[in-house]
Structures are given as C-alpha cells and as structure tokens.
Design an enzyme around this catalytic site. Sequence first.
Site, PDB file in Angstrom:
ATOM      1  N   ASP A  13       0.817  -1.118   0.356  1.00 26.77           N
ATOM      2  CA  ASP A  13      -0.161  -0.050  -0.087  1.00 26.77           C
ATOM      3  C   ASP A  13       0.582   1.314  -0.409  1.00 26.77           C
ATOM      4  O   ASP A  13       0.684   2.300   0.206  1.00 26.77           O
ATOM      5  CB  ASP A  13      -0.902   0.285   1.093  1.00 26.77           C
ATOM      6  N   LYS A  16       2.069   2.363  -5.671  1.00 27.65           N
ATOM      7  CA  LYS A  16       2.591   1.523  -6.777  1.00 27.65           C
ATOM      8  C   LYS A  16       1.884   2.172  -7.922  1.00 27.65           C
ATOM      9  O   LYS A  16       2.436   2.951  -8.238  1.00 27.65           O
ATOM     10  CB  LYS A  16       2.935   0.596  -6.345  1.00 27.65           C
ATOM     11  N   GLY A  40      -4.292  -3.887  -3.974  1.00 30.18           N
ATOM     12  CA  GLY A  40      -5.278  -3.025  -4.658  1.00 30.18           C
ATOM     13  C   GLY A  40      -4.155  -1.491  -4.420  1.00 30.18           C
ATOM     14  O   GLY A  40      -3.701  -1.420  -4.386  1.00 30.18           O
ATOM     15  N   HIS A  41      -4.318  -1.965  -6.288  1.00 26.79           N
ATOM     16  CA  HIS A  41      -3.788  -0.337  -7.264  1.00 26.79           C
ATOM     17  C   HIS A  41      -4.852   0.586  -6.637  1.00 26.79           C
ATOM     18  O   HIS A  41      -5.794   0.320  -7.602  1.00 26.79           O
ATOM     19  CB  HIS A  41      -3.143  -0.821  -7.721  1.00 26.79           C
ATOM     20  N   GLN A 223       1.288  -6.131  -2.768  1.00 22.36           N
ATOM     21  CA  GLN A 223       1.739  -5.758  -1.839  1.00 22.36           C
ATOM     22  C   GLN A 223       3.747  -5.121  -1.080  1.00 22.36           C
ATOM     23  O   GLN A 223       3.224  -4.337  -2.170  1.00 22.36           O
ATOM     24  CB  GLN A 223       2.173  -7.931  -0.456  1.00 22.36           C
TER      25      GLN A 223
HETATM   26  P1  IMP Z   1      -2.609 -12.413   2.216  1.00 17.34           P
HETATM   27  O1  IMP Z   1      -2.470 -11.820   1.500  1.00 17.34           O
HETATM   28  O2  IMP Z   1      -4.014 -12.289   1.586  1.00 17.34           O
HETATM   29  O3  IMP Z   1      -2.630 -14.209   2.417  1.00 17.34           O
HETATM   30  O4  IMP Z   1      -3.259 -11.770   3.732  1.00 17.34           O
HETATM   31  C1  IMP Z   1      -1.294 -12.064   4.379  1.00 17.34           C
HETATM   32  C2  IMP Z   1      -0.951 -10.632   4.792  1.00 17.34           C
HETATM   33  O5  IMP Z   1      -1.276  -9.720   3.313  1.00 17.34           O
HETATM   34  C3  IMP Z   1      -2.101  -9.908   5.634  1.00 17.34           C
HETATM   35  O6  IMP Z   1      -1.651  -9.440   6.675  1.00 17.34           O
HETATM   36  C4  IMP Z   1      -2.605  -9.232   4.628  1.00 17.34           C
HETATM   37  O7  IMP Z   1      -2.798  -7.820   5.093  1.00 17.34           O
HETATM   38  C5  IMP Z   1      -1.301  -8.665   4.297  1.00 17.34           C
HETATM   39  N1  IMP Z   1      -1.827  -7.973   2.373  1.00 17.34           N
HETATM   40  C6  IMP Z   1      -1.944  -9.033   1.494  1.00 17.34           C
HETATM   41  N2  IMP Z   1      -2.058  -8.399   0.920  1.00 17.34           N
HETATM   42  C7  IMP Z   1      -1.891  -7.117   0.647  1.00 17.34           C
HETATM   43  C8  IMP Z   1      -1.166  -5.179  -0.168  1.00 17.34           C
HETATM   44  O8  IMP Z   1      -2.009  -5.432  -0.871  1.00 17.34           O
HETATM   45  N3  IMP Z   1      -1.314  -4.711   0.408  1.00 17.34           N
HETATM   46  C9  IMP Z   1      -1.106  -4.795   2.086  1.00 17.34           C
HETATM   47  N4  IMP Z   1      -0.880  -6.037   2.983  1.00 17.34           N
HETATM   48  C10 IMP Z   1      -1.536  -7.087   2.637  1.00 17.34           C
END
Ligand code: IMP
Length: 427
Positions: A13, A16, A40-41, A223
């Site tokens: 977040d 990007k 999420g972008h 991420q």
């Molecule tokens: P997962 O990717 O859904 O398995 O989540 C694993 C961890 O990554 C959790 O703490 C989510 O909140 C975090 N996470 C996954 N995608 C994002 C993102 O795009 N931004 C921030 N945190 C993320």
Amino acid sequence: MPAAVLVGAQWGDEGKGKATDLLGGDVDYVVRYQGGNNAGHTVVIGDQKYALHLLPTGILSPEVVPVIGNGVVIDPGVLLSEIDGLAERGISAERLLISSNAHLIMPHHKALDKVTERYLGKAKIGTTGRGIGPAYGDKIARMGVRVQDLLDPGILAKKIEVALTEKNQVLTKVYNRRGIDPAAVLEEYLAYAERLKPHIADTSLVLAKALDEEKFVLLEGGQGTLLDIDHGTYPFVTSSSPTSGGACAGAGIPPNRLTKIIGILKAYTTRVGSGPFPTELTDEMGEWLRQTGGEYGVTTGRNRRCGWFDAVIARYATRINGVTDYFLTKLDVLSGLERIPVCVAYEVDGVRHDEIPMTQTDFHHAKPIYEEFPGWQEDITSAKSFDDLPPNAQAYVRTLEEMSGAPISAIGVGPGRDQTVVVRPLV
Ligand code: IMP
C-alpha cells in the site's frame, strides 16, 4: 531498453499504482509478477478513481500491453468482473495477456483461507480471505490448477476432481464445513475458460521477444518487501515474493535483464493485518495519519495500522531488493506537523539494533529509537519541482534518502496523476 521493477519497500500500500501510472507513457508492457486479488492499486486520473486488484495498472494506458505473469494466482471470476467493470467505463482489456503457467484460485482455496483463519483465533494472519495462501500452498504441493488447464476440459475435470477429493475431506471432517461439488466448479470454470481463452499466452516468451526488440517492460509487484514469504515478517506475510528477486521468477525473465529497481516508499508507514510493526501509533496521532492519508484498505476496506517512517526497514528494503531509485509517496500527508519523528534504530531488551533483528522474537520486542525533524506548515500539493517544496520538506526528503541508502527520484505530493515531483528521471 530496460526492464524495470516496481517493488513496495514497506508492508504494501505504498502507492505503486501512481508510480506505474507515471511511467505509463514510456512503457510498452506492464507485468504483474506475484500475488493476486489480495492487492489493491488505486489510480486517480482526472476526476476518475480506479481500484485495481488483479489487472496490472498498465490496463489504463491504451498503448501498454498488460500482462499477468506466471507468478500470479488468479481468481477468474474476480478478473472477469474487473475487466467488465473497466469496460463499462470505456476501458478495453483486449490487449491483456495471461500466462498459461499462472495458477488459479479455486473455490476451495477461498473456503480454506476463511476457515483456517477462524481456527487460528488470536494467532490469525489477518489475510484478505481471497484464497491466496491456499492457492500458493497447492502450487508448491504440486496439486494446483493452472490457467492452461482451462484449455483442456478433460484435464480440468480431472484436476478439480483430484483436488476436491482431498479438500472436501478437510473441509467437512476437520473444519465441519460443507463440501464443494466438483461438477458445479467445472461448469463455472469452463464458462470462465470461454472468456479467458483469447488472453492466454506464453508470456515469458512474449516478454523475451519484447526485450530483444528494445521494448520497455515494467514489472509491477503487489504487496511489499516486509510481506515477502522469505524476507518479510514471517508468518505474518503473504504467500509469494514481492521482492525484486521474485520479479524474475514470477515474470519468467532472467535477472540480467533488470536494469532499474524502483522501490516505492511511503513518507510514513502503514500495515494491514497482524504482525510486528515497531513504529505503529495506536493513539490519536495514528488516527490522524489514517484519516489524513485515507489509510483504509482498497481490497478489504480494513483500517490500515499507521506509524512513523522506519528507516531501518527502508535500509533493509534497499538491500534486499537492490533498489536503484525510490519513489517517495504521500509526502503531502505530513504537512502541518510541528515535528516529524523518524525511527533510526531499534532497542531490544536494552540493546541497540541498527538492522532488523535476526529473529522474529526480537523483532516483536523491538522498540523504535526516534530522531525528530522539523515539519512544514505549507500546502505542498501543487509543487512541481523539488525547489517548490518548503525547506523543511526538502530536508525531510534528503534525510530519508540518506537513511535509506538509495536516491529518492520522485515524490508524490497528492493523489492526482500530475501531483508528482520528479527529481530525476526514473528510467
Ligand atoms: P494474504 O495475502 O491475503 O494471504 O494476506 C497475508 C497478509 O498480507 C495479511 O497481513 C494481509 O493484510 C497482507 N496483505 C495482502 N495483500 C496486501 C496488500 O496489497 N497490501 C497490504 N497488505 C496486504
């Protein structure tokens, strides 16, 4: 021409989307290389705001070929609704290419993601519940369903059958949930296949040819560094490799093709989900950052945890990714503060750590050591050049640059496409 990587330097977040969009005009291909619709972008163009989860941000530029690389896990229903949503707003996804080797998120992955989190109780990861972890788990266990399986109904049927024979046992007998009907899943996925077929390609080959033809390929991670399965705050991480090393594996291009590694760094820090976060502010200052920065998840709508800039983490991101340039985002959010603390090291049980502690146990106990820098009161949202920034904002940027160990080449001063100060060209 280069292949450049955009990588989140913190916990995701960082903004990007804005960086990809800035480069959009020069870029021929934008490739998502890992993650799925957990990302999420947000991209703001004029008065239009676009929230993208799975599609590469390049989809918004008509000259760019958007690519979903082999390292991504795809929920086909979500992908198609994202494509349809953009079509309604006049944006075509016709050019989209999807790697035949990418894995599919299946209904049992989503069911298992939710139920395993519930069983973990207080120890939960705080996943997005989109089936990401279970899909990557099956990929590694060599029982995943890939995009190319959509092209062969017989194979698809067999793979769904085999997967559900095991997963339904787990869902019903371990977690006391309903089993999933393989025939219904097959029907659903065959319908997706019809629509996705024209997009499926050997994207590694397409990208190799593009690079040979001197095209500019931008690799876009989801991420961020601290959510990397290997280099992040395990187990509170995502199940893939957002770091620059993962970009090569996830796009199918060799490391010696990469010429620029652009880290995206927010002027403060945020994190979604559970796990250690040394500079987190749980008081009204944290709430102020959340509200001023609009720190609510694009994917889940969850409040993001907020805190001050952490230079230890930035230095780590520089090292792990080999960052050549930083794009510093959301500097405008900090306007109006008297003083701005920056974490320069940690203290763990009375011992100073200048680097991230080796063990998670120590990292969980890390307390930030702050240095404070003078803030600025001016509105910086219309700054066009570095010299337009107030002296204290300039000094803050210079400090972060020095501490993180890589040049800050672009600075975000507002959400709009034109609200970026370019210090030196990123590519
Ligand atoms: P997962 O990717 O859904 O398995 O989540 C694993 C961890 O990554 C959790 O703490 C989510 O909140 C975090 N996470 C996954 N995608 C994002 C993102 O795009 N931004 C921030 N945190 C993320």
